[in-house]
Design a protein around this motif. Structure first.
Motif, mmCIF file in Angstrom:
data_model
loop_
_atom_site.group_PDB
_atom_site.id
_atom_site.type_symbol
_atom_site.label_atom_id
_atom_site.label_comp_id
_atom_site.label_asym_id
_atom_site.label_seq_id
_atom_site.Cartn_x
_atom_site.Cartn_y
_atom_site.Cartn_z
ATOM 1 N N ALA A 41 -7.919 15.123 77.367
ATOM 2 C CA ALA A 41 -9.221 14.740 76.700
ATOM 3 C C ALA A 41 -9.221 13.171 76.833
ATOM 4 N N CYS A 42 -7.936 12.774 76.320
ATOM 5 C CA CYS A 42 -7.922 11.123 75.983
ATOM 6 C C CYS A 42 -8.176 10.580 77.290
ATOM 7 N N ALA A 43 -7.751 10.953 78.620
ATOM 8 C CA ALA A 43 -7.899 10.566 79.724
ATOM 9 C C ALA A 43 -9.436 10.575 80.142
ATOM 10 N N MET A 44 -10.283 11.200 79.541
ATOM 11 C CA MET A 44 -11.496 11.602 79.851
ATOM 12 C C MET A 44 -12.457 10.774 78.780
ATOM 13 N N GLY A 45 -11.720 10.173 77.775
ATOM 14 C CA GLY A 45 -12.272 9.329 76.782
ATOM 15 C C GLY A 45 -12.721 9.942 75.649
ATOM 16 N N ILE A 46 -12.250 11.272 75.513
ATOM 17 C CA ILE A 46 -12.373 12.284 74.420
ATOM 18 C C ILE A 46 -11.403 12.319 73.389
ATOM 19 N N ILE A 47 -11.670 11.876 72.110
ATOM 20 C CA ILE A 47 -10.477 12.215 71.202
ATOM 21 C C ILE A 47 -10.549 13.553 70.481
ATOM 22 N N LEU A 48 -9.232 13.997 70.626
ATOM 23 C CA LEU A 48 -9.035 15.309 69.681
ATOM 24 C C LEU A 48 -8.129 15.105 68.638
ATOM 25 N N PRO A 49 -8.190 15.924 67.598
ATOM 26 C CA PRO A 49 -7.406 15.682 66.398
ATOM 27 C C PRO A 49 -5.905 16.143 66.638
ATOM 28 N N ARG A 50 -5.098 15.214 65.985
ATOM 29 C CA ARG A 50 -3.784 15.592 66.210
ATOM 30 C C ARG A 50 -3.498 17.182 65.671
ATOM 31 N N ASN A 51 -2.360 17.770 66.009
ATOM 32 C CA ASN A 51 -2.113 19.272 65.616
ATOM 33 C C ASN A 51 -0.773 19.181 65.208
ATOM 34 N N PHE A 52 0.105 18.257 65.361
ATOM 35 C CA PHE A 52 1.279 18.366 64.712
ATOM 36 C C PHE A 52 1.752 16.963 64.375
ATOM 37 N N LEU A 53 2.447 16.759 63.307
ATOM 38 C CA LEU A 53 3.006 15.548 62.780
ATOM 39 C C LEU A 53 4.483 15.707 62.226
ATOM 40 N N TYR A 54 5.371 15.755 63.186
ATOM 41 C CA TYR A 54 6.804 16.129 62.891
ATOM 42 C C TYR A 54 7.143 17.056 61.539
ATOM 43 N N PRO A 55 6.915 18.410 61.713
ATOM 44 C CA PRO A 55 6.906 19.225 60.799
ATOM 45 C C PRO A 55 8.352 19.416 60.235
ATOM 46 N N TYR A 56 9.193 19.279 61.164
ATOM 47 C CA TYR A 56 10.831 19.372 60.854
ATOM 48 C C TYR A 56 11.323 18.450 59.798
ATOM 49 N N ILE A 57 10.625 17.425 59.411
ATOM 50 C CA ILE A 57 11.177 16.281 58.670
ATOM 51 C C ILE A 57 10.668 16.867 57.133
ATOM 52 N N SER A 58 9.771 17.738 56.826
ATOM 53 C CA SER A 58 9.204 18.019 55.723
ATOM 54 C C SER A 58 10.085 18.353 54.563
ATOM 55 N N ARG A 59 9.564 17.987 53.497
ATOM 56 C CA ARG A 59 10.916 18.163 52.124
ATOM 57 C C ARG A 59 10.181 19.180 51.398
ATOM 58 N N ASN A 60 9.086 19.856 51.586
ATOM 59 C CA ASN A 60 8.515 20.981 50.745
ATOM 60 C C ASN A 60 7.731 21.817 51.592
ATOM 61 N N PRO A 61 7.690 23.225 51.182
ATOM 62 C CA PRO A 61 6.550 23.868 51.793
ATOM 63 C C PRO A 61 5.091 23.253 52.135
ATOM 64 N N GLN A 62 4.676 22.747 51.075
ATOM 65 C CA GLN A 62 3.428 22.189 51.165
ATOM 66 C C GLN A 62 3.275 21.086 52.315
ATOM 67 N N GLU A 63 4.252 20.158 52.379
ATOM 68 C CA GLU A 63 4.439 19.176 53.270
ATOM 69 C C GLU A 63 4.082 19.885 54.877
ATOM 70 N N PHE A 64 5.103 20.927 54.674
ATOM 71 C CA PHE A 64 5.327 21.631 56.037
ATOM 72 C C PHE A 64 4.033 22.042 56.587
ATOM 73 N N TRP A 65 3.058 22.537 55.861
ATOM 74 C CA TRP A 65 1.861 22.897 56.123
ATOM 75 C C TRP A 65 0.886 21.821 56.374
ATOM 76 N N ARG A 66 1.156 20.661 55.973
ATOM 77 C CA ARG A 66 0.206 19.545 56.390
ATOM 78 C C ARG A 66 0.729 18.966 57.624
ATOM 79 N N ARG A 67 1.854 19.210 58.151
ATOM 80 C CA ARG A 67 2.436 18.697 59.253
ATOM 81 C C ARG A 67 2.262 19.842 60.418
ATOM 82 N N TRP A 68 2.366 21.225 60.082
ATOM 83 C CA TRP A 68 2.403 22.201 61.256
ATOM 84 C C TRP A 68 0.903 22.563 61.468
ATOM 85 N N HIS A 69 0.668 23.020 62.673
ATOM 86 C CA HIS A 69 -0.663 23.251 63.412
ATOM 87 C C HIS A 69 -1.533 22.987 62.264
#
Length: 489
Positions: A266-294
């Motif tokens: 999408a980026c190559a076409m100039g279209i921005i899609l939202p990020r879907n993962f943000l390093y979930p395996y560095i999470s320090r609690n379950p709430q943070e995991f779900w803020r980083r996973w899918h």
């Protein structure tokens, strides 16, 4: 990388040779287009061909759903009546339920009758074991989000039918997300611009990162995971944990790899899609995991389910119930098996437990110092990773019998024998490297971001040599190409 032949999905695997040919042809035509109308037409045609390459017959279901939902959306846009929204929700969820959950419901009914009568449960008739239409959960959520946003007043502009079809069928995200809202894509589809070199470069780099995750890590872990989960009664304490961790890493590299390839295209076409993962395996609690996973699914469940139930604006008991209901339905969304529901239940209990633990800390009036906070944070990481790894067993196992066997071994209960292949040194090395890659990924990305500009000023022979080296690495050490796990959802 070899051609894929896995349950009819050869043409839609982003890491397959067939797809590279398809995308190269599409991109050449898209780059040559001289007007918005041409670019929109090429993108729409490519999206239809992409979806039809899996099973052309399901185009009928897709376009029927698109047409009916557009009529409901248009009526809702004019009136914003609750009855119209309920109609849209009922039709979509009924269709999704029939396609995805009918077998589960019938077999659960038969099992209940058999339990009451003391007989052997019957199996669902063969005629309802139809193939799940590719991406139905994702494109259904895309259309429902628009309707709910219109009813709430969060989306106030009318979408033309051509853009509606493009919004739903946009091929990079159609099959497995990221799950979008109209505000994140419609405006961009209404103003498709000519390609820019900067976008193409960045998109190619993002796509390459996702490809490495998929081919080098996910596909190599797949064979190990398949073997271990096929022999649950042979797993001891160590190998049961190895099986769960291997699958947790496989699904992360597989799904985040898919998401990054979609975002890169999408980026190559100039279209921005939202990020879907943000390093979930560095999470320090379950709430943070779900803020980083899918992240886009977590956000969808929060915005359209959890908040609709009352969110955290209710009493503590009601809030905890809302969390559990959201996670139970989130688990069920992943597949027609009660193991998915139990997986969601466990994560819901983790989230509730985390909230209660915070309240307990507040009650104890623990010292509010940076050192104490850092200590709690560091202690939270191994606990969170152990909890998350434990739940992956129920996500991956085909049934509760296998899941109980493996989870019992993880708790030190059951057989002490181990599966011989997992003891081989190269397997442990591969699992260790995959774990290390997931943990150091944030630092690697920061390093790439800092050196991104300098890279493009590097002489082209050096860059070409680096690309050649990456290609050889993928060819020599890449696993046999597997379909993406989330194609089943």
């Amino acid at each position: 990388m070899e051609l894929v032949e896995c349950r009819g999905t050869a043409q839609v695997i982003f890491s397959s040779f067939n797809f590279f040919i398809f995308f190269a042809a599409f991109f050449a035509l898209y780059a040559a287009a001289t007007s918005y109308r041409q670019r929109a037409a090429i993108l729409l045609l490519a999206s239809i061909i992409f979806y039809a390459s899996w099973k052309p017959a399901y185009l009928v279901l897709l376009f029927t759903s698109l047409g009916i939902n557009y009529l409901i959306y248009s009526a809702l846009f004019r009136s914003r009546k609750l009855s119209t929204l309920v109609l849209g929700l009922a039709l979509n969820l009924t269709l999704l339920g029939a396609m995805k959950y009918l077998v589960l419901m019938v077999e659960t009914w038969f099992a209940g009758l058999a339990f009451l009568n003391g007989t052997t449960p019957q199996h669902a008739p063969d005629w309802i074991h139809w193939a799940l239409p590719l991406g139905i959960s994702f494109y259904t959520f895309h259309m429902l989000s628009v309707m709910i946003d219109v009813y709430r007043g969060d989306w106030t502009r009318h979408i033309r039918f051509r853009i509606w079809v493009l919004y739903v069928t946009f091929f990079p995200h159609m099959i497995a997300g990221p799950i979008l809202r109209a505000s994140e894509l419609v405006d961009q589809l209404e103003s498709l611009k000519p390609l820019r070199a900067e976008d193409v470069r960045l998109g190619a780099l993002i796509f390459l990162g996702g490809l490495i995750k998929k081919v080098l890590f996910a596909d190599n872990l797949a064979d190990l995971t398949d073997f271990l989960f096929a022999h649950p009664d042979q797993l001891g304490f160590v190998t049961a944990w190895a099986a769960s961790i291997a699958f947790g890493l496989q699904i992360y590299f597989d799904f985040s790899g898919y998401s990054e390839m979609a975002i890169g295209m999408a980026c190559a076409m100039g279209i921005i899609l939202p990020r879907n993962f943000l390093y979930p395996y560095i999470s320090r609690n379950p709430q943070e995991f779900w803020r980083r996973w899918h992240m886009t699914l977590s956000r969808w469940l929060r915005d359209y389910l959890y908040i609709s139930l009352g969110g955290s604006r209710c009493s503590p008991i009601r809030t905890h119930a809302n969390i559990l209901i959201t996670m139970l339905l989130g688990g069920l969304w992943h597949g027609a098996n009660w193991t998915f529901v139990f997986w969601g239940f466990l994560h819901g209990m983790y989230l509730v437990g985390h909230r209660l633990l915070i309240k307990f800390y507040e009650y104890l009036h623990l010292p509010n110092s940076p050192i104490w906070s850092k200590a709690l944070s560091l202690a939270g990481w191994p606990v969170t990773m152990a909890l998350v790894s434990f739940t992956w067993v129920f996500f991956r196992a085909p049934g509760f019998t296998e899941a109980w066997t493996i989870s019992a071994a993880m708790l030190g209960i059951g057989v002490t024998s181990v599966a011989e292949p997992v003891l081989r040194t190269f397997v442990w090395i591969g699992l260790g490297l995959a774990t290390l890659a997931a943990l150091i990924e944030p630092f690697l990305v920061q390093l790439l971001e800092r050196s991104y500009t300098r890279w493009w000023s590097t002489p082209w022979p050096i860059r070409s040599l680096a690309y050649f080296g990456i290609a050889m690495l993928l060819i020599m050490f890449g696993g046999s190409t597997q379909k993406f796990i989330y194609f089943d959802f």
